[in-house]
Structure formats: C-alpha cells, structure tokens
Enzyme design. Sequence first.
Site, PDB file in Angstrom:
ATOM      1  CG  HIS A  25      -2.048  -1.012   1.084  1.00  0.00           C
ATOM      2  ND1 HIS A  25      -3.082  -1.089   1.980  1.00  0.00           N
ATOM      3  CD2 HIS A  25      -2.287  -1.977   0.149  1.00  0.00           C
ATOM      4  CE1 HIS A  25      -3.916  -2.061   1.614  1.00  0.00           C
ATOM      5  NE2 HIS A  25      -3.452  -2.609   0.509  1.00  0.00           N
ATOM      6  CD  GLU A  27      -1.309   3.697   4.035  1.00  0.00           C
ATOM      7  OE1 GLU A  27      -2.378   3.680   4.667  1.00  0.00           O
ATOM      8  OE2 GLU A  27      -1.150   3.092   2.945  1.00  0.00           O
ATOM      9  CB  CYS A  61      -1.094   0.576   6.327  1.00  0.00           C
ATOM     10  SG  CYS A  61      -0.954  -0.059   4.643  1.00  0.00           S
ATOM     11  CD1 TRP A 150     -18.227   6.143 -37.852  1.00  0.00           C
ATOM     12  CD2 TRP A 150     -18.535   6.074 -35.645  1.00  0.00           C
ATOM     13  NE1 TRP A 150     -17.650   4.978 -37.399  1.00  0.00           N
ATOM     14  CE2 TRP A 150     -17.831   4.910 -36.042  1.00  0.00           C
ATOM     15  CE3 TRP A 150     -18.845   6.238 -34.299  1.00  0.00           C
ATOM     16  CZ2 TRP A 150     -17.433   3.934 -35.136  1.00  0.00           C
ATOM     17  CZ3 TRP A 150     -18.452   5.263 -33.399  1.00  0.00           C
ATOM     18  CH2 TRP A 150     -17.750   4.133 -33.814  1.00  0.00           C
ATOM     19  CG  LEU A 184     -19.297  -3.532 -26.789  1.00  0.00           C
ATOM     20  CD1 LEU A 184     -20.201  -4.311 -25.847  1.00  0.00           C
ATOM     21  CD2 LEU A 184     -19.834  -2.119 -26.992  1.00  0.00           C
TER      22      LEU A 184
END
Length: 321
Positions: A25, A27, A61, A150, A184
């Site tokens: 992470h 930290e 953390c 389009w 897609l």
Amino acid sequence: MVGSVIVHDGKIIGEGWHKKSGEPHAEVNAINSVKDKSLLKKSTIYVSLEPCSHFGKTPPCCNLIIENNIPNVVIGTVDPNIKVAGNGIKKLMEAGINVTVGVLENECNELNKRFFTFHEKKRPYIILKWAESQDGFIAPLSKSEQKPVWITNEFSRQLVHKWRSEEQAILVGTNTVIDDNPKLDVRDWTGKNPARIVLDQNNRIPKDSHIFNNQVKTIVFSKSNTSINKENSNFEVIDFGQNIGQQIIDVLYRHQIQSIIIEGGRETLQTFIDGNFWDEARIFIGDNSFEKGTKAPIIALKNSTKYAVGNDTLIISRNHD
C-alpha cells in the site's frame, strides 16, 4: 488509488502510492522510501485514504505506522470498506498517535468515487454515455449495413475508448449489438478492455457476434437461460417485467464490478435514468442532423459542464443526491 507523503521539519522525506491490488500500500511504499528511518519518529505521514487495519492481501498499514513510531497521521477520508471503516483511525489513536481526518476530503473522495460508491451504495459507479445529433437523435431512421453511424468526430471517439479503459465494464442493449455488432473494446486507446455486459431478453443476439468471442468477461442478461456458462461468458436470468435496473446492479455488485459505462441504446439508457441509477452522464452533441430516427434519452441535467471536442460539444453532468 491511494497516495502518501512523509514530511519531517517541513521537508518531504518519503512518498509512495498503491500501484496494484495485492502489492504494498501507499504507506508502506512511502515508509520504505525514507533513507534515514530515524527521522520517522519526528515526522508526519499524510495519506489520502484511512490506513487499513486488517490482514488482506497485505499486512495492516496501521501496524507499520505504529511500529515506526510516526507521531502524526493526516488522513484525507475514512475508508468505507466494512473491513476498515474507522477501525484504522481507532487503532492509531489507541496507540497514542495524533490523527487528523478530513483534509481535502472532497478531492480524496473524488479520487476513489468508484470504490466508495461500490461499498456505500452496494452498486457500481454508473456512467451514462451517448452521442446525439443537433436535432436530438441518437440514430437515423434506417441504415444500409450492420455498422455504427458516427455522430461524433474521431477525437470524441478516441476519448470514448480512453473512458472505456478507465472503467471495469461496459453495458449495451440488444438492438445495439444486433444493429452494430460492436467489439466494445479500446482499440483506439492503450489499456485494458472492459468486461462486456449485454441485455438480451429473448436471446436474439447471434452467437457469432463479436461479444461472444470469449476474449474478455461477458455477462448476458436474459429472461431465460439457453446457454452454458463458460470461462469468460456468464448468463444471468432476470425478470424484465419489473425493476430491471435494480436487478442488473445487484448482479453486477455480486460480480464485484465497481464501475460501468452504459453506452445504449435509448431504451437501456432510459431505464437507468428513470430508476435514478446513474452518477455521471457524458453526452456528445455532433454537428449533423438526422430529422428522423431514434430520439435521444430524456434526462434532467444538473451540475453540468460543457467542453468543445473539435466541432463536437461534450456535456458532463453529475447526479448528486
């Protein structure tokens, strides 16, 4: 998406960010970047999201901050994840650390709006997107072949592919697939293709359509299941007679999908608008006119900003409760 900075005597001595799920992470990376660890006991660590207090893919953390005797922690916003949700702050305070919460809170919430929506509202962050002509149509009355007509320019289309790369999934309706046979994907940008979500109430979509190429995770909603689930293809049965939007987002939540961009068609978009299941609307207005065709969805826009993308107009609206 979390960032962290460590400051000693007005100077930054360490910084880090969370690069990928399962990796250290922010930290941890910030503390590890500090060359002279003896300075940590006289420093302040700033972090955009509450430090975790549980063992997940990585250790907590909070423990690392406490072990390094960092006396001051400044936190942008509380983590809505039920596994954290204030427990990290509580653990730090119980260890005698001076904790400040809510600094640049709105900005920190914006950074993780998808993650927050998923945990707080139990649904994905929902972005509606469509393009309409100057006279308010999203498609002409008829067209000669199975491919998109389009409305927008190439720059707007590239921007849409960039957006697709930023969201976890993309959703379209039956007619969009039958009329356009879309891929897609993000072929006009660099990034990961989103999962494909398709509505196919009566199982009308041809099995040789691009969406069934099994290249990315695909979820198909229908009223009766006639297909077998495969590695990348999932078929979900819902009741199309009532509350379609709620049923869809419940399934997407179960599939751990934190964000989705809904690209149409009109009936699909209107379903989410009418159910108030949306967080952003991104609407392109081209410089052409159709005179007849499929009308654009009806939506009450608020908190809107207009942008020029070449000769197109882009309206982005936020749906704040």
